[in-house]
Design a protein around this motif. Structure first.
Motif, PDB file in Angstrom:
ATOM      1  N   VAL A 157       0.831  -1.209   0.000  1.00 47.01           N
ATOM      2  CA  VAL A 157       0.000   0.000   0.000  1.00 47.01           C
ATOM      3  C   VAL A 157       0.863   1.256   0.000  1.00 47.01           C
ATOM      4  CG1 VAL A 157      -1.767   1.314   1.240  1.00 47.01           C
ATOM      5  CG2 VAL A 157      -1.889  -1.152   1.202  1.00 47.01           C
ATOM      6  N   GLY A 158       1.962   1.233   0.715  1.00 53.53           N
ATOM      7  CA  GLY A 158       2.856   2.395   0.745  1.00 53.53           C
ATOM      8  C   GLY A 158       3.415   2.701  -0.637  1.00 53.53           C
ATOM      9  N   ALA A 159       3.771   1.661  -1.391  1.00 51.71           N
ATOM     10  CA  ALA A 159       4.282   1.856  -2.750  1.00 51.71           C
ATOM     11  C   ALA A 159       3.186   2.405  -3.660  1.00 51.71           C
ATOM     12  CB  ALA A 159       4.842   0.549  -3.302  1.00 51.71           C
ATOM     13  N   LEU A 160       1.949   1.913  -3.503  1.00 52.58           N
ATOM     14  CA  LEU A 160       0.824   2.442  -4.283  1.00 52.58           C
ATOM     15  C   LEU A 160       0.569   3.905  -3.929  1.00 52.58           C
ATOM     16  CD1 LEU A 160      -1.551   2.137  -6.244  1.00 52.58           C
ATOM     17  CD2 LEU A 160      -2.891   1.248  -4.317  1.00 52.58           C
ATOM     18  N   ASP A 161       0.618   4.223  -2.641  1.00 51.40           N
ATOM     19  CA  ASP A 161       0.436   5.602  -2.184  1.00 51.40           C
ATOM     20  C   ASP A 161       1.494   6.520  -2.798  1.00 51.40           C
ATOM     21  OD1 ASP A 161      -0.749   7.636  -0.340  1.00 51.40           O
ATOM     22  OD2 ASP A 161       1.248   7.525   0.575  1.00 51.40           O
ATOM     23  N   LYS A 162       2.742   6.088  -2.813  1.00 48.46           N
ATOM     24  CA  LYS A 162       3.810   6.892  -3.417  1.00 48.46           C
ATOM     25  C   LYS A 162       3.586   7.049  -4.917  1.00 48.46           C
ATOM     26  CE  LYS A 162       8.779   7.466  -4.034  1.00 48.46           C
ATOM     27  NZ  LYS A 162       8.520   8.280  -5.196  1.00 48.46           N
ATOM     28  N   PHE A 163       3.185   5.964  -5.597  1.00 55.76           N
ATOM     29  CA  PHE A 163       2.915   6.045  -7.036  1.00 55.76           C
ATOM     30  C   PHE A 163       1.822   7.086  -7.298  1.00 55.76           C
ATOM     31  CE2 PHE A 163       1.041   4.887 -11.076  1.00 55.76           C
ATOM     32  CZ  PHE A 163       2.146   4.586 -11.855  1.00 55.76           C
ATOM     33  N   LYS A 172      -9.390   1.855   5.790  1.00 61.98           N
ATOM     34  CA  LYS A 172      -8.718   1.529   7.052  1.00 61.98           C
ATOM     35  C   LYS A 172      -8.329   0.067   7.062  1.00 61.98           C
ATOM     36  CE  LYS A 172     -13.218   2.215   9.030  1.00 61.98           C
ATOM     37  NZ  LYS A 172     -14.038   2.660  10.078  1.00 61.98           N
ATOM     38  N   GLY A 173      -7.279  -0.210   7.815  1.00 61.01           N
ATOM     39  CA  GLY A 173      -6.760  -1.573   7.908  1.00 61.01           C
ATOM     40  C   GLY A 173      -7.642  -2.470   8.755  1.00 61.01           C
ATOM     41  N   PRO A 189      -8.416  -4.761  11.859  1.00 60.76           N
ATOM     42  CA  PRO A 189      -7.929  -4.847  13.238  1.00 60.76           C
ATOM     43  C   PRO A 189      -7.129  -6.132  13.443  1.00 60.76           C
ATOM     44  CG  PRO A 189     -10.281  -4.335  13.183  1.00 60.76           C
ATOM     45  CD  PRO A 189      -9.864  -4.675  11.783  1.00 60.76           C
ATOM     46  N   GLY A 190      -5.918  -6.005  13.964  1.00 60.28           N
ATOM     47  CA  GLY A 190      -5.053  -7.153  14.183  1.00 60.28           C
ATOM     48  C   GLY A 190      -4.598  -7.806  12.890  1.00 60.28           C
ATOM     49  N   GLY A 191      -4.689  -7.073  11.782  1.00 57.19           N
ATOM     50  CA  GLY A 191      -4.384  -7.637  10.468  1.00 57.19           C
ATOM     51  C   GLY A 191      -2.971  -7.396   9.995  1.00 57.19           C
ATOM     52  N   PHE A 192      -2.096  -6.890  10.856  1.00 58.88           N
ATOM     53  CA  PHE A 192      -0.690  -6.669  10.515  1.00 58.88           C
ATOM     54  C   PHE A 192      -0.523  -5.790   9.283  1.00 58.88           C
ATOM     55  CE2 PHE A 192      -1.030 -10.736  12.707  1.00 58.88           C
ATOM     56  CZ  PHE A 192      -0.202 -10.510  13.786  1.00 58.88           C
ATOM     57  N   GLY A 193      -1.320  -4.719   9.204  1.00 56.72           N
ATOM     58  CA  GLY A 193      -1.202  -3.765   8.100  1.00 56.72           C
ATOM     59  C   GLY A 193      -2.003  -4.108   6.863  1.00 56.72           C
ATOM     60  N   VAL A 194      -2.830  -5.143   6.893  1.00 51.45           N
ATOM     61  CA  VAL A 194      -3.614  -5.543   5.725  1.00 51.45           C
ATOM     62  C   VAL A 194      -4.778  -4.577   5.510  1.00 51.45           C
ATOM     63  CG1 VAL A 194      -5.120  -7.335   4.753  1.00 51.45           C
ATOM     64  CG2 VAL A 194      -2.986  -7.971   5.884  1.00 51.45           C
ATOM     65  N   VAL A 195      -4.924  -4.145   4.273  1.00 50.20           N
ATOM     66  CA  VAL A 195      -6.017  -3.266   3.855  1.00 50.20           C
ATOM     67  C   VAL A 195      -6.821  -4.031   2.812  1.00 50.20           C
ATOM     68  CG1 VAL A 195      -6.572  -1.115   2.672  1.00 50.20           C
ATOM     69  CG2 VAL A 195      -4.656  -1.187   4.268  1.00 50.20           C
ATOM     70  N   LYS A 196      -8.135  -4.160   3.038  1.00 54.00           N
ATOM     71  CA  LYS A 196      -8.980  -4.903   2.107  1.00 54.00           C
ATOM     72  C   LYS A 196      -9.827  -3.957   1.265  1.00 54.00           C
ATOM     73  CE  LYS A 196      -9.385  -9.198   4.684  1.00 54.00           C
ATOM     74  NZ  LYS A 196     -10.309 -10.168   5.276  1.00 54.00           N
ATOM     75  N   ASP A 197     -10.243  -4.467   0.095  1.00 53.72           N
ATOM     76  CA  ASP A 197     -11.188  -3.776  -0.786  1.00 53.72           C
ATOM     77  C   ASP A 197     -10.726  -2.378  -1.204  1.00 53.72           C
ATOM     78  OD1 ASP A 197     -12.895  -6.001  -0.630  1.00 53.72           O
ATOM     79  OD2 ASP A 197     -13.794  -5.237   1.209  1.00 53.72           O
ATOM     80  N   LEU A 198      -9.497  -2.282  -1.631  1.00 52.42           N
ATOM     81  CA  LEU A 198      -8.963  -1.025  -2.154  1.00 52.42           C
ATOM     82  C   LEU A 198      -9.256  -0.973  -3.657  1.00 52.42           C
ATOM     83  CD1 LEU A 198      -5.617   0.488  -1.149  1.00 52.42           C
ATOM     84  CD2 LEU A 198      -6.243   0.486  -3.515  1.00 52.42           C
TER      85      LEU A 198
END
Length: 128
Positions: free
Chosen positions: A70-76, A107-108, A110-119
């Protein structure tokens, strides 16, 4: 040179615009005019899950698992915003596109270790 959108793990939906003008005569016969320009398709990309990766110093890691990062997508997105064009390798071949809408990162989990769904993101084709 243009950058290439390199986040391949998505589902694709393609939306065609209404590019022809139709005129109905006497409630029966419909005349359709040929479009005067190429269609400008909208490409809707859906990502089931992506993930934030962090470095040990607490900053965003942009290189780990770059295709799902997600960070790489955000930077792109920040590098291109809504006005800069880039390449998208689609089933129609490599196309020149730009972002249609601002990026929204859900939003990520909860307890998902940074996982973001349905982007999701939308591209607007830039016809040549």
């Amino acid at each position: 040179p243009l950058q290439t959108f390199n986040f391949p793990n998505h589902r694709l939906e393609v939306e065609y615009p209404t590019s022809s003008t139709q005129v109905q005569f006497n409630n029966s016969w419909v005349f359709t005019m040929k479009p005067s320009a190429p269609d400008q398709r909208i490409f809707k990309l859906s990502f089931a899950a992506m993930r934030w990766y962090m470095q040990s110093n607490g900053t965003i890691d942009l290189t780990t698992d770059a295709a799902n990062n997600v960070g790489a997508l955000d930077k792109f997105y920040r590098d291109h915003l809504l006005y800069q064009t880039f390449y998208y390798a689609s089933p129609y071949g490599t196309l020149t596109v730009r972002f249609k809408n601002p990026l929204v990162i859900p939003k990520g989990e909860p307890g998902g270790f940074g996982v973001v769904k349905d982007l999701s993101v939308e591209f607007l084709e830039q016809p040549l």
